[in-house]
Design a protein around this motif. Structure first.
Motif, PDB file in Angstrom:
ATOM      1  N   THR A  31      -4.232   2.002   0.037  1.00  0.00           N
ATOM      2  CA  THR A  31      -3.526   3.020   0.813  1.00  0.00           C
ATOM      3  C   THR A  31      -3.291   2.579   2.240  1.00  0.00           C
ATOM      4  OG1 THR A  31      -5.619   4.065   1.363  1.00  0.00           O
ATOM      5  CG2 THR A  31      -4.480   4.906  -0.553  1.00  0.00           C
ATOM      6  N   ASP A  32      -2.193   3.059   2.801  1.00  0.00           N
ATOM      7  CA  ASP A  32      -1.892   2.832   4.212  1.00  0.00           C
ATOM      8  C   ASP A  32      -2.449   4.009   5.018  1.00  0.00           C
ATOM      9  OD1 ASP A  32      -0.006   1.304   6.256  1.00  0.00           O
ATOM     10  OD2 ASP A  32       0.265   3.456   6.583  1.00  0.00           O
ATOM     11  N   PRO A  44       0.821  -1.212   0.000  1.00  0.00           N
ATOM     12  CA  PRO A  44       0.000   0.000   0.000  1.00  0.00           C
ATOM     13  C   PRO A  44       0.859   1.269   0.000  1.00  0.00           C
ATOM     14  CG  PRO A  44       0.002  -0.998   2.177  1.00  0.00           C
ATOM     15  CD  PRO A  44       0.706  -1.956   1.277  1.00  0.00           C
ATOM     16  N   VAL A  45       0.335   2.310  -0.666  1.00  0.00           N
ATOM     17  CA  VAL A  45       1.101   3.558  -0.744  1.00  0.00           C
ATOM     18  C   VAL A  45       1.134   4.232   0.617  1.00  0.00           C
ATOM     19  CG1 VAL A  45       0.710   3.920  -3.206  1.00  0.00           C
ATOM     20  CG2 VAL A  45      -0.942   4.825  -1.562  1.00  0.00           C
ATOM     21  N   ARG A  46       2.276   4.827   0.919  1.00  0.00           N
ATOM     22  CA  ARG A  46       2.478   5.513   2.194  1.00  0.00           C
ATOM     23  C   ARG A  46       2.907   6.953   1.934  1.00  0.00           C
ATOM     24  NH1 ARG A  46       3.778   0.169   2.953  1.00  0.00           N
ATOM     25  NH2 ARG A  46       2.920  -0.765   4.867  1.00  0.00           N
ATOM     26  N   PRO A  84      -6.977  11.228  -1.023  1.00  0.00           N
ATOM     27  CA  PRO A  84      -7.941  10.129  -1.080  1.00  0.00           C
ATOM     28  C   PRO A  84      -7.680   9.231  -2.278  1.00  0.00           C
ATOM     29  CG  PRO A  84      -8.923  12.129  -1.954  1.00  0.00           C
ATOM     30  CD  PRO A  84      -7.579  12.518  -1.418  1.00  0.00           C
ATOM     31  N   HIS A  85      -8.170   7.984  -2.152  1.00  0.00           N
ATOM     32  CA  HIS A  85      -8.261   7.109  -3.311  1.00  0.00           C
ATOM     33  C   HIS A  85      -9.518   7.560  -4.068  1.00  0.00           C
ATOM     34  CE1 HIS A  85      -7.246   2.748  -4.746  1.00  0.00           C
ATOM     35  NE2 HIS A  85      -7.423   3.582  -5.747  1.00  0.00           N
ATOM     36  N   THR A  86     -10.009   6.773  -4.996  1.00  0.00           N
ATOM     37  CA  THR A  86     -11.201   7.144  -5.759  1.00  0.00           C
ATOM     38  C   THR A  86     -12.326   7.555  -4.805  1.00  0.00           C
ATOM     39  OG1 THR A  86     -10.586   5.562  -7.462  1.00  0.00           O
ATOM     40  CG2 THR A  86     -12.867   6.335  -7.454  1.00  0.00           C
ATOM     41  N   VAL A  87     -12.869   8.759  -5.007  1.00  0.00           N
ATOM     42  CA  VAL A  87     -13.889   9.289  -4.100  1.00  0.00           C
ATOM     43  C   VAL A  87     -15.272   8.856  -4.578  1.00  0.00           C
ATOM     44  CG1 VAL A  87     -14.901  11.362  -3.089  1.00  0.00           C
ATOM     45  CG2 VAL A  87     -12.424  11.247  -3.492  1.00  0.00           C
ATOM     46  N   ASP A 142      -8.967  -0.196  -2.529  1.00  0.00           N
ATOM     47  CA  ASP A 142      -9.826   0.504  -1.579  1.00  0.00           C
ATOM     48  C   ASP A 142     -10.333   1.771  -2.250  1.00  0.00           C
ATOM     49  OD1 ASP A 142      -7.576   2.187  -1.438  1.00  0.00           O
ATOM     50  OD2 ASP A 142      -7.039   1.597   0.590  1.00  0.00           O
ATOM     51  N   VAL A 143     -11.288   2.431  -1.640  1.00  0.00           N
ATOM     52  CA  VAL A 143     -11.829   3.690  -2.141  1.00  0.00           C
ATOM     53  C   VAL A 143     -12.073   4.611  -0.946  1.00  0.00           C
ATOM     54  CG1 VAL A 143     -12.926   2.671  -4.184  1.00  0.00           C
ATOM     55  CG2 VAL A 143     -14.239   2.907  -2.065  1.00  0.00           C
TER      56      VAL A 143
END
Length: 357
Positions: free
Chosen positions: A323-324, A134-136, A171-174, A217-218
């Motif tokens: 995401t982290d 996951p991206v940090r 955020p990831h996809t909102v 995730d979103v």
């Protein structure tokens, strides 16, 4: 808290801005909503009509407004990344320059996104630029032009000049309610499923094998709103960048069936190939007009509801992406949102507002 805060939501007509405005108002915070067409029907929101690219327009619109907390949720898509950088950094600079002489601003929150890690539109998720997932937040900037970096730098420079604190939200996809938004996967999938239902067309996943089988995730717009308010009012969260996501993870090969079941449509078997929604829906504008007329829907323009190009970008990635959230958790933000309910709540709202059949 409500007595000491005056909020200015920049981009209040979008998914993030409108949900943020509602959350602020629900907390009894005086809230101004700035957009080109800001009167979006949110009770208690004070609309402010202005053009972010025009300083004179902003100066006139904000003449008698002295916000303490500024939430930057607006952006504009352009043909090249160089133009994205010029235009979107100009919007941030203009609003902060106009507010600077007032001396009222205590905190500025900027919403960007995962293109911080995956690259800009014209190099999005290409080989050689992909981060470990996951991206940090500590992942270094990519060696690519990126308007998110330019927006961040504009906030940092203004904070040094004016002395306010800041927070960056990625955020990831909102997923949330808005009409006419450029990045709107939830509504795009709702419209696509509605068309499939009406025509008896199989509901086909448009993306890559990596996205179909991988973890993702979103970000629910309502949770993002709470995160923005939390970071902008919590001392420990000042002057930091944060990922923001629902807190759960899923695979599209599971969620796609959940969405299909909600709309009672048949799922097409995944064949391992990308079938872009832009191609799938390219001839559906007249189809949607017929559907809107048949079911007495409020929006007859497919392009006002669906943003197939952006959904294709997200679902076509060659890598799983999640995401982290440890940074936020450690500092006290513990809210969680079930992703399936994020989609279902949105679908129900779209139906209740007569935007889908």
């Amino acid at each position: 808290m409500s007595n000491s805060i005056t909020a200015l939501v920049v981009g209040s007509s979008g998914i993030t801005g409108s949900n943020l405005a509602e959350s602020l108002i629900n907390k009894n915070i005086k809230t101004y909503g700035l957009a080109r067409r800001p009167d979006i029907g949110i009770e208690g929101l004070v609309p402010v009509a202005a053009d972010l690219l025009n300083k004179e327009s902003l100066e006139a619109a904000l003449k008698d407004i002295n916000p303490t907390h500024v939430y930057l949720t607006s952006w504009m898509r352009n043909d090249t990344e160089a133009e994205n950088i010029r235009v979107n950094s100009l919007m941030v600079n203009n609003i902060l320059d106009v507010l600077s002489p007032k001396g009222s601003v205590k905190h500025v929150a900027l919403v960007t996104g995962l293109k911080h890690y995956l690259g800009p539109f014209d190099a999005y998720a290409k080989s050689g630029t992909l981060p470990l997932t996951p991206v940090r937040e500590e992942h270094p900037r990519l060696a690519l032009e990126n308007f998110y970096y330019a927006q961040e730098d504009a906030v940092y420079a203004a904070a040094t000049r004016d002395g306010f604190t800041w927070s960056i939200h990625r955020p990831h996809t909102v997923i949330g309610y808005a009409v006419g938004n450029l990045m709107n996967m939830g509504t795009t999938l709702a419209v696509y499923a509605s068309i499939c239902k009406e025509l008896g067309r199989p509901f086909r996943f448009p993306g890559s094998t990596a996205q179909w089988n991988g973890l993702s995730d979103v970000t629910d717009a309502r949770l993002l709103a709470e995160h923005l308010i939390w970071a902008s009012t919590t001392k420990a969260a000042q002057n930091k960048a944060f990922n923001v996501a629902n807190g759960d993870i899923f695979r599209w090969n599971w969620l796609w069936k959940q969405i299909a079941d909600w709309f009672d449509v048949e799922v097409a078997e995944f064949d391992g190939n990308i079938h872009p929604l832009e191609n799938e829906m390219t001839n559906d504008e007249p189809v949607w007009k017929d559907i809107a007329q048949k079911y007495n829907l409020k929006e007859t323009s497919l392009s006002r509801l669906a943003s197939a190009w952006h959904t294709d970008l997200d679902l076509g990635r060659p890598v799983e992406v999640m995401t982290d959230m440890a940074k936020s958790r450690k500092l006290g933000f513990t809210q969680y949102q079930d992703t399936r309910e994020s989609f279902f709540d949105l679908f129900a709202k779209l139906r209740a507002k007569k935007l889908i059949p």
